[in-house]
Design a protein around this motif. Structure first.
Motif, PDB file in Angstrom:
ATOM      1  N   ASN A   1       0.844  -1.192   0.000  1.00  0.00           N
ATOM      2  CA  ASN A   1       0.000   0.000   0.000  1.00  0.00           C
ATOM      3  C   ASN A   1       0.876   1.237   0.000  1.00  0.00           C
ATOM      4  O   ASN A   1       1.914   1.280   0.662  1.00  0.00           O
ATOM      5  CB  ASN A   1      -0.914   0.039   1.234  1.00  0.00           C
ATOM      6  CG  ASN A   1      -2.137  -0.814   1.053  1.00  0.00           C
ATOM      7  OD1 ASN A   1      -2.739  -0.851  -0.010  1.00  0.00           O
ATOM      8  ND2 ASN A   1      -2.500  -1.528   2.095  1.00  0.00           N
ATOM      9  N   TRP A   2       0.444   2.237  -0.771  1.00  0.00           N
ATOM     10  CA  TRP A   2       1.132   3.509  -0.739  1.00  0.00           C
ATOM     11  C   TRP A   2       0.886   4.194   0.598  1.00  0.00           C
ATOM     12  O   TRP A   2      -0.209   4.102   1.163  1.00  0.00           O
ATOM     13  CB  TRP A   2       0.612   4.445  -1.835  1.00  0.00           C
ATOM     14  CG  TRP A   2       1.157   4.157  -3.197  1.00  0.00           C
ATOM     15  CD1 TRP A   2       2.466   4.143  -3.580  1.00  0.00           C
ATOM     16  CD2 TRP A   2       0.418   3.857  -4.372  1.00  0.00           C
ATOM     17  NE1 TRP A   2       2.573   3.846  -4.913  1.00  0.00           N
ATOM     18  CE2 TRP A   2       1.325   3.663  -5.427  1.00  0.00           C
ATOM     19  CE3 TRP A   2      -0.940   3.723  -4.643  1.00  0.00           C
ATOM     20  CZ2 TRP A   2       0.938   3.368  -6.719  1.00  0.00           C
ATOM     21  CZ3 TRP A   2      -1.336   3.421  -5.925  1.00  0.00           C
ATOM     22  CH2 TRP A   2      -0.406   3.243  -6.949  1.00  0.00           C
TER      23      TRP A   2
ATOM     24  N   PHE B   1       4.473  -8.386 -11.019  1.00  0.00           N
ATOM     25  CA  PHE B   1       4.060  -7.180 -10.308  1.00  0.00           C
ATOM     26  C   PHE B   1       2.707  -6.759 -10.860  1.00  0.00           C
ATOM     27  O   PHE B   1       2.483  -6.785 -12.072  1.00  0.00           O
ATOM     28  CB  PHE B   1       5.069  -6.048 -10.506  1.00  0.00           C
ATOM     29  CG  PHE B   1       4.644  -4.770  -9.854  1.00  0.00           C
ATOM     30  CD1 PHE B   1       4.885  -4.545  -8.516  1.00  0.00           C
ATOM     31  CD2 PHE B   1       3.970  -3.805 -10.588  1.00  0.00           C
ATOM     32  CE1 PHE B   1       4.462  -3.375  -7.904  1.00  0.00           C
ATOM     33  CE2 PHE B   1       3.537  -2.636  -9.992  1.00  0.00           C
ATOM     34  CZ  PHE B   1       3.795  -2.416  -8.648  1.00  0.00           C
ATOM     35  N   TYR B   2       1.792  -6.367  -9.961  1.00  0.00           N
ATOM     36  CA  TYR B   2       0.443  -5.980 -10.358  1.00  0.00           C
ATOM     37  C   TYR B   2      -0.002  -4.727  -9.613  1.00  0.00           C
ATOM     38  O   TYR B   2       0.212  -4.611  -8.410  1.00  0.00           O
ATOM     39  CB  TYR B   2      -0.564  -7.087 -10.026  1.00  0.00           C
ATOM     40  CG  TYR B   2      -0.231  -8.411 -10.651  1.00  0.00           C
ATOM     41  CD1 TYR B   2      -0.651  -8.720 -11.941  1.00  0.00           C
ATOM     42  CD2 TYR B   2       0.515  -9.351  -9.949  1.00  0.00           C
ATOM     43  CE1 TYR B   2      -0.335  -9.934 -12.519  1.00  0.00           C
ATOM     44  CE2 TYR B   2       0.832 -10.576 -10.519  1.00  0.00           C
ATOM     45  CZ  TYR B   2       0.408 -10.861 -11.812  1.00  0.00           C
ATOM     46  OH  TYR B   2       0.726 -12.065 -12.375  1.00  0.00           O
ATOM     47  N   LEU B   3      -0.658  -3.814 -10.309  1.00  0.00           N
ATOM     48  CA  LEU B   3      -1.447  -2.759  -9.693  1.00  0.00           C
ATOM     49  C   LEU B   3      -2.792  -3.407  -9.413  1.00  0.00           C
ATOM     50  O   LEU B   3      -3.354  -4.075 -10.295  1.00  0.00           O
ATOM     51  CB  LEU B   3      -1.603  -1.580 -10.658  1.00  0.00           C
ATOM     52  CG  LEU B   3      -2.472  -0.430 -10.176  1.00  0.00           C
ATOM     53  CD1 LEU B   3      -1.794   0.288  -9.007  1.00  0.00           C
ATOM     54  CD2 LEU B   3      -2.744   0.539 -11.322  1.00  0.00           C
ATOM     55  N   THR B   4      -3.311  -3.262  -8.203  1.00  0.00           N
ATOM     56  CA  THR B   4      -4.525  -3.975  -7.833  1.00  0.00           C
ATOM     57  C   THR B   4      -5.602  -3.034  -7.301  1.00  0.00           C
ATOM     58  O   THR B   4      -5.313  -1.912  -6.896  1.00  0.00           O
ATOM     59  CB  THR B   4      -4.229  -5.061  -6.778  1.00  0.00           C
ATOM     60  OG1 THR B   4      -3.603  -4.458  -5.640  1.00  0.00           O
ATOM     61  CG2 THR B   4      -3.309  -6.126  -7.340  1.00  0.00           C
ATOM     62  N   MET B   5      -6.817  -3.537  -7.301  1.00  0.00           N
ATOM     63  CA  MET B   5      -7.958  -2.824  -6.715  1.00  0.00           C
ATOM     64  C   MET B   5      -8.392  -3.601  -5.486  1.00  0.00           C
ATOM     65  O   MET B   5      -8.321  -4.829  -5.472  1.00  0.00           O
ATOM     66  CB  MET B   5      -9.099  -2.747  -7.734  1.00  0.00           C
ATOM     67  CG  MET B   5      -8.720  -1.954  -8.960  1.00  0.00           C
ATOM     68  SD  MET B   5      -9.872  -1.993 -10.369  1.00  0.00           S
ATOM     69  CE  MET B   5     -11.422  -2.401  -9.716  1.00  0.00           C
ATOM     70  N   GLY B   6      -8.808  -2.911  -4.465  1.00  0.00           N
ATOM     71  CA  GLY B   6      -9.248  -3.584  -3.250  1.00  0.00           C
ATOM     72  C   GLY B   6      -8.425  -3.123  -2.063  1.00  0.00           C
ATOM     73  O   GLY B   6      -8.035  -1.964  -1.969  1.00  0.00           O
TER      74      GLY B   6
ATOM     75  N   MET C   1      -0.945  -2.601  -4.650  1.00  0.00           N
ATOM     76  CA  MET C   1      -0.085  -3.363  -5.543  1.00  0.00           C
ATOM     77  C   MET C   1       0.225  -4.719  -4.918  1.00  0.00           C
ATOM     78  O   MET C   1       0.170  -4.865  -3.701  1.00  0.00           O
ATOM     79  CB  MET C   1       1.230  -2.612  -5.784  1.00  0.00           C
ATOM     80  CG  MET C   1       1.060  -1.256  -6.452  1.00  0.00           C
ATOM     81  SD  MET C   1       2.467  -0.150  -6.190  1.00  0.00           S
ATOM     82  CE  MET C   1       2.185   0.430  -4.527  1.00  0.00           C
ATOM     83  N   VAL C   2       0.573  -5.680  -5.762  1.00  0.00           N
ATOM     84  CA  VAL C   2       1.003  -7.000  -5.305  1.00  0.00           C
ATOM     85  C   VAL C   2       2.224  -7.386  -6.126  1.00  0.00           C
ATOM     86  O   VAL C   2       2.225  -7.244  -7.354  1.00  0.00           O
ATOM     87  CB  VAL C   2      -0.101  -8.068  -5.488  1.00  0.00           C
ATOM     88  CG1 VAL C   2       0.420  -9.457  -5.150  1.00  0.00           C
ATOM     89  CG2 VAL C   2      -1.319  -7.733  -4.638  1.00  0.00           C
TER      90      VAL C   2
END
Length: 96
Positions: free
Chosen positions: A9-10, A42-47, A51-52
């Protein structure tokens, strides 16, 4: 190599400077590489997480050092999960 799932998390600082995030990712890839590890995905994620990352490292100590190095930058907070591949999962379960 051991696989780790890193939930990211940012921080307020990190999202304020979100345009620099790709450069910070490149720097993180370089850091873990110098420690003997790598990013597999690497993924930008929603929820719940922004990121993961799926990373590999020689051992838990290297991954802990990598996480601490990321934290020092103040842009992200992480949760790291040690991941067992399917073969190891099956072996573990078969011993029960």
């Amino acid at each position: 190599m051991t696989t780790y799932i890193v939930l990211i998390n940012w921080t307020e600082q990190g999202i304020k400077n979100v345009r620099d995030s790709p450069k910070r990712l490149d720097a993180a890839k370089k850091v873990i590489g110098e420690m003997g590890g790598s990013f597999k995905d690497f993924y930008l994620t929603m929820g719940d997480y922004d990121m993961v990352a799926v990373c590999e490292a020689p051992d838990d100590a290297v991954m802990a050092r990598f996480g601490l190095t990321l934290a020092q930058g103040g842009n992200v907070r992480t949760r790291t999960l040690k991941a067992f591949p399917e073969k190891a999962y099956r072996e573990l379960i078969s011993t029960l």
